[in-house]
Scaffold this active site. Structure first.
Site, PDB file in Angstrom:
ATOM      1  N   TYR A  37       0.832  -1.199   0.000  1.00 36.19           N
ATOM      2  CA  TYR A  37       0.000   0.000   0.000  1.00 36.19           C
ATOM      3  C   TYR A  37       0.867   1.249   0.000  1.00 36.19           C
ATOM      4  O   TYR A  37       1.925   1.292   0.604  1.00 36.19           O
ATOM      5  CB  TYR A  37      -0.823   0.090   1.278  1.00 36.19           C
ATOM      6  CG  TYR A  37      -1.850  -0.956   1.460  1.00 36.19           C
ATOM      7  CD1 TYR A  37      -2.822  -1.174   0.498  1.00 36.19           C
ATOM      8  CD2 TYR A  37      -1.871  -1.715   2.621  1.00 36.19           C
ATOM      9  CE1 TYR A  37      -3.791  -2.132   0.703  1.00 36.19           C
ATOM     10  CE2 TYR A  37      -2.840  -2.676   2.831  1.00 36.19           C
ATOM     11  CZ  TYR A  37      -3.793  -2.876   1.873  1.00 36.19           C
ATOM     12  OH  TYR A  37      -4.750  -3.811   2.079  1.00 36.19           O
ATOM     13  N   HIS A 201     -13.379   1.831   5.186  1.00 44.52           N
ATOM     14  CA  HIS A 201     -12.122   1.136   4.921  1.00 44.52           C
ATOM     15  C   HIS A 201     -11.730   0.185   6.051  1.00 44.52           C
ATOM     16  O   HIS A 201     -10.657  -0.420   6.014  1.00 44.52           O
ATOM     17  CB  HIS A 201     -10.977   2.138   4.715  1.00 44.52           C
ATOM     18  CG  HIS A 201     -11.009   2.796   3.369  1.00 44.52           C
ATOM     19  ND1 HIS A 201     -11.165   4.151   3.206  1.00 44.52           N
ATOM     20  CD2 HIS A 201     -10.918   2.281   2.124  1.00 44.52           C
ATOM     21  CE1 HIS A 201     -11.165   4.435   1.911  1.00 44.52           C
ATOM     22  NE2 HIS A 201     -11.022   3.321   1.234  1.00 44.52           N
ATOM     23  N   ARG A 231      -5.960   7.251  -8.564  1.00 46.62           N
ATOM     24  CA  ARG A 231      -5.058   6.175  -8.158  1.00 46.62           C
ATOM     25  C   ARG A 231      -5.562   4.882  -8.759  1.00 46.62           C
ATOM     26  O   ARG A 231      -6.680   4.808  -9.253  1.00 46.62           O
ATOM     27  CB  ARG A 231      -4.975   6.047  -6.643  1.00 46.62           C
ATOM     28  CG  ARG A 231      -6.256   5.553  -5.998  1.00 46.62           C
ATOM     29  CD  ARG A 231      -6.135   5.533  -4.477  1.00 46.62           C
ATOM     30  NE  ARG A 231      -5.270   4.465  -4.009  1.00 46.62           N
ATOM     31  CZ  ARG A 231      -5.696   3.260  -3.620  1.00 46.62           C
ATOM     32  NH1 ARG A 231      -6.972   2.958  -3.659  1.00 46.62           N
ATOM     33  NH2 ARG A 231      -4.849   2.341  -3.182  1.00 46.62           N
ATOM     34  N   ASN A 233      -6.105   0.638  -8.058  1.00 44.15           N
ATOM     35  CA  ASN A 233      -6.156  -0.449  -7.087  1.00 44.15           C
ATOM     36  C   ASN A 233      -6.365  -1.732  -7.880  1.00 44.15           C
ATOM     37  O   ASN A 233      -6.687  -1.691  -9.065  1.00 44.15           O
ATOM     38  CB  ASN A 233      -7.301  -0.201  -6.099  1.00 44.15           C
ATOM     39  CG  ASN A 233      -7.140  -1.039  -4.844  1.00 44.15           C
ATOM     40  OD1 ASN A 233      -6.103  -1.666  -4.611  1.00 44.15           O
ATOM     41  ND2 ASN A 233      -8.181  -1.065  -4.028  1.00 44.15           N
ATOM     42  N   TYR A 324      -7.028 -10.823   2.035  1.00 44.06           N
ATOM     43  CA  TYR A 324      -8.005  -9.766   1.824  1.00 44.06           C
ATOM     44  C   TYR A 324      -8.465  -9.729   0.373  1.00 44.06           C
ATOM     45  O   TYR A 324      -9.621  -9.483   0.068  1.00 44.06           O
ATOM     46  CB  TYR A 324      -7.389  -8.420   2.234  1.00 44.06           C
ATOM     47  CG  TYR A 324      -8.263  -7.239   1.932  1.00 44.06           C
ATOM     48  CD1 TYR A 324      -9.512  -7.111   2.536  1.00 44.06           C
ATOM     49  CD2 TYR A 324      -7.862  -6.249   1.037  1.00 44.06           C
ATOM     50  CE1 TYR A 324     -10.335  -6.036   2.255  1.00 44.06           C
ATOM     51  CE2 TYR A 324      -8.664  -5.175   0.751  1.00 44.06           C
ATOM     52  CZ  TYR A 324      -9.899  -5.071   1.354  1.00 44.06           C
ATOM     53  OH  TYR A 324     -10.705  -4.001   1.065  1.00 44.06           O
ATOM     54  N   LYS A 325      -7.540 -10.000  -0.538  1.00 43.12           N
ATOM     55  CA  LYS A 325      -7.885  -9.961  -1.953  1.00 43.12           C
ATOM     56  C   LYS A 325      -8.474 -11.293  -2.438  1.00 43.12           C
ATOM     57  O   LYS A 325      -8.741 -11.447  -3.629  1.00 43.12           O
ATOM     58  CB  LYS A 325      -6.661  -9.556  -2.780  1.00 43.12           C
ATOM     59  CG  LYS A 325      -6.261  -8.093  -2.531  1.00 43.12           C
ATOM     60  CD  LYS A 325      -5.086  -7.663  -3.390  1.00 43.12           C
ATOM     61  CE  LYS A 325      -4.630  -6.237  -3.048  1.00 43.12           C
ATOM     62  NZ  LYS A 325      -5.560  -5.186  -3.501  1.00 43.12           N
TER      63      LYS A 325
END
Lengths: 356, 320, 203
Positions: A37, A201, A231, A233, A324-325
């Site tokens: 991150y 978040h 940005r 992601n 998390y992904k």
């Protein structure tokens, strides 16, 4: 330049695919061989690739709201999602003004940047909107909800690719008080609406401790009219499924168990979100469009640099992030498949594909 | 990037409102429309004052829906550093100037059931835009406006003619005072309170509301601090490797800009936090004047807000 | 029952404090079961005459009449004992509809009760940060099934079965103030039928 809009699906038989042109302009998100991150916010202005001499006809950053070959099909998919679950589009009562701001921003930008596809004629508050790809023509009175078939946010985001969150700014925070969310990476608008920046978040691991959100919020609170930011992601999705919602997870989750070494290249997709942020003039709200681009792994590795780098990123990803992904269960399989495309050679700096 | 894009404008009207206040109208020099704004927003006006570049924030007081022109009102400050004097003495119709995109640090809370506004003197200006915006959407508001006397109460007669039931006027010379306690007492849940005016008034309103149990989130204020003058001082800018002098009537931010170093800003009045700068080294005393940093940060010697704060002492090294 | 200590969690999970008297025109308490103890504890530090302007809405649940006398002895301006939150709701809404700015709201008891009362108070225009809360008693959770949107009250195990659609859900710490509920997500979506034994997590 005319865009050939594709007929394709993002469900059932999954006929979605990218043309060679779309592969070439894919927003590959990794500028180095590893990922962590960061507050990777930059001004949302057109860019020319710096680290390549390769000539690109266009990039996804050129326009305020990029329209590509998947436009018509994505809008059809959104219609299906909304018919099944209207809670994917919601606006708290005080956000109607921000909805009009958004409608104006999108209509004026699209009409100016894609004059062959969209037209906007304004006579005071009497507006006339033409959307050729979707075959829509609408005369309405700006700021009069009774003259549109939907609320202003819903009306215009049924005609614009990507999810949209409208963020009210107050008490030195941003509040997700409205949105159109049908192409999301596993988060629920219905659950998160009304939350502040830190709350929505909350499920993201690690970034809170790293102070990422405190710094990002400070940047976003100061975004000014006329100076949008952006940005990227990313995550991975099995099958080109746009609607990876928590709402339907009990239906699509099982697809994660269908990956095999044979079908991985075709089934597994890198999913990139182009997130942009615009200050809206009347409401002082921020709009946060989240545009989803997908590419199959077999198409991704046609750019050797991207194949090498993807392998290294997945290999070195911290476990919490992989979890998390939603990558953990297939991580070994993915690494094994990708390793065939990583000869260990160094990669050039920046995210752009190399000249061939 | 500082201040966002600049907009070249032409002054199309200068009106003397009363003995202290002049009103200025700006239109785009290229004839186009100005950006829409929200009630409570300000613009930063750039002045070329014979060698000194001044950047002063002024509330936009025209109807936010009207993008053909912006208007601001400027109160002449004879003791100030010269920005308002420049506007009063030198700005004429036809002059070319540049202004920033609108920025709103004093927005309406659109969830409010009712908007209760308290203005003192020139503090009326942000409410002009807010009231125009609210009346267009039939928002519920009430304005309590205090000034020295009717002659100095800018726009009071226009406002009370247009909104007779919502506008309440108070004149010091007639010994009229806002009964704040009584006013706050009867407000329905969901009321938001806004105050803009002199420092003393803002503190009075905020303290009274707090004592009456009003939540912090329901009380909004805007106070532009003019950068105070002070003794000249020297600063080293470590990143750009420059040593600069800050003049008596110059702010630290202005001195940084005059040296050609780009520094971020939004409000130039000590409240938005955008120009927050790290202190690398110092030997002396900070004169903090901002509302942004905490008391601990003021005491810590690691941060300074160059738009309004100053320094006295031997050495100051900043991360710019 | 002593004060609850909840484990640190993610930023959307509510945190509760300790009730303390605040200055204000009027004081509204909404409490259930052991939440009465939080009110009684707070009363020790309240200034004289504080409860004359207080309205206490109290749902004793299984504690029956245990706290009745002690709450009465505070001599509050209004004291309501109700059989359930649903029964108390019209009264709560009527109270909020007529209230003025300066009203202080105090919540005490279970998360479900505090969450739902918080919904009403914020809906009425009080910022959530201005509302005090203190957790006492059961840690059972109100959980919304993200799939069917039905809310199951008093969830004590993880996973649990949705009382509306029957899916087996694991309980996340992600919490919505608007819904006054935690999120429940299908636990066997990727491997249908593979449902772990429920564990008593919230008591």
């Amino acid at each position: 330049m005319a865009i050939a809009f594709k007929e394709e699906t993002f469900r059932d038989d999954f006929t979605f695919s990218n043309s060679p042109e779309a592969i070439r302009r894919f927003p590959f998100p990794f500028h180095e061989d590893s990922y962590m991150y960061s507050v990777n916010l930059e001004q949302h202005v057109p860019v020319r690739p710096e680290n390549t001499t390769r000539s690109l006809p266009d990039t996804v950053f050129d326009k305020t709201f990029d329209v590509d070959e998947h436009y018509v099909a994505e809008m059809k998919d959104r219609e299906l999602v909304l018919a099944e679950d209207p809670l994917r589009c919601q606006s708290l009562p005080h956000m109607t003004l921000a909805g009009w701001d958004l409608l104006e921003l999108i209509m004026t930008a699209k009409a100016a940047e894609y004059p062959d596809l969209f037209e906007l004629h304004r006579d005071g508050d009497h507006w006339h909107w033409i959307n050729r790809p979707l075959g829509i023509e609408q005369k309405f009175v700006f700021m009069d909800e009774t003259t549109l078939p939907y609320g202003p946010m819903e009306y215009i985001t049924r005609q614009t690719q990507g999810d949209f969150a409208l963020l009210d700014q107050r008490d030195d925070n941003l509040w997700m008080d409205a949105g159109m969310v049908t192409t999301q990476a596993d988060w629920s608008l219905d659950f998160d609406i009304g939350m502040n920046f830190f709350e929505w978040h909350a499920p993201v691991p690690k970034a809170h401790e790293m102070g990422i959100f405190v710094r990002a919020l400070k940047f976003l609170l100061n975004i000014r009219q006329g100076s949008p930011a952006r940005r990227l992601n990313w995550t991975l999705t099995v099958n080109p499924l746009l609607d990876t919602s928590p709402e339907n997870y009990h239906k699509w989750g099982v697809q994660r168990a269908t990956l095999t070494p044979e079908n991985l290249g075709q089934k597994l997709h890198l999913r990139v979100e182009l997130q942009t942020f615009f200050r809206l003039p009347r409401s002082n709200a921020l709009v946060f469009p989240i545009r989803c681009y997908m590419i199959s792994f077999q198409d991704l590795v046609t750019e050797p640099k991207w194949g090498r780098r993807m392998h290294r990123v997945i290999r070195d990803l911290p476990d919490e992030l992989a979890d998390y992904k939603g990558i953990t269960r297939n991580r070994e399989l993915i690494l094994d498949w990708l390793s065939h495309y990583d000869d260990g050679a160094p990669t050039s700096p920046g995210a752009w594909a190399d000249e061939r | 990037m500082s201040g966002g894009g600049k907009i070249p404008v032409t002054v199309t009207e200068v009106v003397r409102v009363n003995e202290l206040i002049k009103r200025f109208k700006f239109e785009r020099s290229d004839g186009g429309l100005l950006p829409t704004f929200s009630g409570g927003a300000h613009t930063v006006v750039e002045m070329q004052d014979y060698g000194t570049s001044r950047l002063n924030p002024y509330s936009l007081m025209s109807d936010p829906a009207d993008t053909s022109a912006y208007t601001i009102s400027v109160r002449r400050d004879d003791e100030g550093r010269g920005g308002s004097l420049f506007m009063h003495r030198h700005v004429r119709p036809g002059m070319e100037m540049s202004i920033s995109n609108p920025v709103n640090l004093f927005p309406l809370d659109l969830r409010a059931r009712k908007h209760l506004m308290i203005a003192g003197g020139i503090g009326i200006t942000p409410f002009m835009g807010q009231i125009a915006q609210l009346s267009a959407i039939s928002g519920r508001f009430e304005l309590h406006y205090a000034a020295r006397n009717p002659a100095l109460a800018a726009y009071a007669s226009e406002l009370s003619a247009r909104y007779p039931r919502q506008v309440h006027l108070y004149f010091d010379d007639y010994d009229q005072r806002i009964d704040l306690q009584g006013l706050l007492d009867g407000q329905p849940l969901g009321t938001h309170l806004y105050v803009c005016g002199p420092k003393g008034m803002i503190a009075w309103v905020r303290n009274t509301a707090e004592a009456a149990g009003w939540p912090r989130e329901a009380v909004h204020h805007e106070e532009f601090l003019a950068p105070p003058s002070g003794k000249p001082f020297e600063v080293k800018l470590a990143v750009s490797n420059k040593v600069i002098q800050v003049g008596e009537h110059q702010s630290l931010l202005e001195a940084i800009e005059a040296a050609g170093v780009d520094a971020p800003y939004l409000c130039r009045g000590g409240c938005c936090g955008q120009c927050e700068t790290d202190v690398i080294d110092y030997d002396g005393t900070f004169l903090h004047n901002d509302h942004w940093l905490s008391e601990e940060q003021h005491a810590g010697g690691k941060k300074i807000m160059p738009c309004v704060s100053r320094f006295e002492g031997k050495t100051l090294v900043l991360d710019r | 029952m002593s004060k609850s200590v909840l484990e640190p969690s993610i930023p959307s999970r509510p945190v509760y404090g300790e009730l303390a008297p605040r200055s204000g025109k009027a004081h509204l308490f909404i409490a259930d079961a052991e939440g009465a103890e939080a009110i009684l504890d707070m009363a020790k530090t309240a200034p004289d005459g504080f409860f004359a302007r207080a309205h206490i809405i109290y749902i004793p649940k299984a504690t029956g009449e245990r706290y009745l006398e002690r709450l009465e002895s505070l001599d509050p301006g209004q004291l309501y004992f109700g059989p359930s939150y649903e029964a108390a709701l019209p009264r709560l809404r009527r109270t909020l509809a007529d209230a003025h700015m300066g009203l202080q709201v105090y919540l005490a008891g279970t998360e479900g009760l505090m969450g739902r009362a918080m919904q009403e108070a914020t809906e009425a225009g009080i910022p959530h940060t201005a509302i005090q809360s203190e957790h006492r008693g059961s840690t059972a959770r109100r959980v919304q099934c993200v799939h069917c949107k039905g809310i199951t009250e008093e969830v004590t195990t993880d996973p649990f079965q949705c009382s509306h659609c029957g899916l087996h859900l694991f309980v996340r710490d992600h919490y919505s103030r608007r819904l006054a509920a935690f999120m429940g997500v299908c636990i066997d979506a990727e491997d249908p039928g593979d449902i772990p034994e429920p564990v008593e997590r919230f008591t």
